[in-house]
Design an enzyme around this catalytic site. Structure first.
Site, PDB file in Angstrom:
ATOM      1  CB  SER A  20      -0.976  -0.080   1.202  1.00 49.77           C
ATOM      2  OG  SER A  20      -1.939   0.855   1.053  1.00 49.77           O
ATOM      3  CG  ASP A  79      -6.730  -2.219  -3.706  1.00 53.18           C
ATOM      4  OD1 ASP A  79      -7.250  -1.136  -2.963  1.00 53.18           O
ATOM      5  OD2 ASP A  79      -5.577  -2.491  -3.591  1.00 53.18           O
ATOM      6  CG  HIS A 106      -6.127  -1.844  -0.072  1.00 56.81           C
ATOM      7  ND1 HIS A 106      -5.044  -1.726  -0.994  1.00 56.81           N
ATOM      8  CD2 HIS A 106      -5.330  -1.356   1.274  1.00 56.81           C
ATOM      9  CE1 HIS A 106      -4.039  -0.809  -0.373  1.00 56.81           C
ATOM     10  NE2 HIS A 106      -4.300  -0.652   0.871  1.00 56.81           N
TER      11      HIS A 106
END
Length: 403
Positions: free
Chosen positions: A189, A343, A373
């Site tokens: 991320s 995501d 995610h």
């Protein structure tokens, strides 16, 4: 009696709202995902209320999740774990106890959390680093960079860059018996964003002799220009990371000024003077047909130059690695990119894969159609998910083969 019944109905409706949330078809263990998402949404609402009342900053409330998940450094029969500092930046260091047959491999790991949350000591990150260190017989340096809103860009980048550059010194690698030809960087991320940006910057740093062999980018955030990509539209209410929360993370990375957040939420924050950058994030050219679906590309809506002049970081490739020129991508190491179907950041990773391949960089792209995610961090305790283990095993298998 009537009042009690009314309160019971209201409480039941509120509980149903939090417990039930539409989960995308195809996700495994949907009830567990639903409960996880419920907890995250409840914390988000609590954060909004606390901020509106002037009690706490939004991100300080969400940071309570980080604190609740943190564990102290503890060694086991396989790995020695210590908290220390590299170049003045806090890191958690994982050293395998197994005697090496030769020099060891090493990974610099950068945690996620939207540049505002997270720590190397969170249970999911701690476990992943232990597994990596033990299974690959590798040194793992997990970076505890400083966070927003107290610190804004480029502090997070500078911290990760300082740690990586320090670790890549021949004398430091020798201290930990690391082979300078087998060092990689990885992150998820926001951590994937920082890992990608650091890998790019290292190519231009004449002081760094050791070259990274590999980079692993796990559902990375890579661009700030178009926050209305197909993945942002399709997954605006997906588990864990909604579009609005991602916009909040992006804006807080640069400033707590709500004007930037509002402009980003409307996807109208880029000045016309920077229009040339949209070629690097034009999904109509960079996404495969199956991901375009029924979406129709529309040109950007430009803003006045005031925001970019005040907060130029959102146009900086160190914050948005997809904005790097094609020439700047040449020389990057072997790359692994993990994207998840459900995501908002899916298309960031897919577009970077396309651009890296066009630049001649060997890339392995793993697209998980049954994941969302953050899924790779749910690998222990009550939040353990089967898909989390699958993604973690795939990541470590690639590292083992390519590092």
């Amino acid at each position: 009696m009537g009042a009690k019944l009314l309160w019971l109905c209201l409480a039941s409706a509120l509980a149903a709202y939090y417990i039930y949330s539409p989960i995308p078809a195809g996700l495994g263990q949907p009830w567990k995902v639903m409960l996880l998402d419920t907890g995250f949404r409840a914390m988000g609402h609590l954060a909004e209320v606390a901020e509106q009342l002037g009690l706490m900053h939004y991100m300080d409330v969400l940071m309570l999740i980080t604190f609740s998940e943190c564990v102290a450094p503890s060694s086991d029969e396989n790995v020695t774990v210590t908290d220390t500092e590299f170049s003045g930046v806090a890191v958690r260091l994982y050293l395998p106890r197994k005697a090496p047959e030769g020099l060891r491999r090493a990974v610099v790991y950068v945690h996620g959390g939207g540049w505002c949350l997270g720590q190397a000591g969170m249970k999911g990150y701690d476990l992943l680093s232990r597994w990596t260190s033990h299974r690959l017989n590798a040194v793992v340096v997990s970076v505890n960079y400083r966070l927003a809103p107290k610190h804004h860009f480029p502090v997070q980048f500078d911290d990760v860059y300082a740690v990586t550059k320090f670790f890549l010194q021949r004398s430091v690698l020798s201290r930990y018996s690391v082979d300078p030809h087998h060092v990689g960087i990885a992150g998820d991320s926001a951590g994937g964003n920082l890992a990608a940006a650091v890998a790019q910057q290292l190519l231009e740093d004449s002081e760094v002799e050791t070259k990274l062999k590999a980079q692993a980018l796990i559902y990375p955030a890579l661009q700030t220009l178009d926050l209305n990509l197909p993945s942002y539209q399709e997954n605006k209410h997906s588990p864990i990371l909604s579009r609005l929360l991602m916009v909040r993370f992006w804006s807080e990375y640069f400033t707590s000024d709500p004007s930037l957040r509002q402009a980003m939420a409307s996807n109208a924050h880029v000045p016309v003077e920077s229009s040339h950058l949209f070629q690097f994030v034009n999904w109509s050219h960079l996404l495969p047909e199956e991901m375009k679906k029924d979406h129709v590309y529309t040109g950007p809506v430009y803003s006045s130059p005031a925001l970019a002049q005040k907060y130029p970081g959102f146009l900086d490739p160190r914050a948005a690695p997809l904005l790097a020129s094609d020439a700047r991508l040449h020389g990057l190491p072997l790359t692994y990119v993990l994207t998840c179907e459900h995501d908002v950041l899916r298309d960031d990773g897919v577009m970077y894969v396309q651009r890296l391949r066009a630049a001649g960089i060997p890339v392995v792209h793993h697209h998980a159609k049954d994941a969302f995610h953050g899924a790779m961090m749910f690998v222990s305790g009550l939040t353990e998910l089967a898909v989390g283990h699958q993604l973690a095993n795939g990541y470590m298998a690639w590292l083992n083969e390519n590092l």
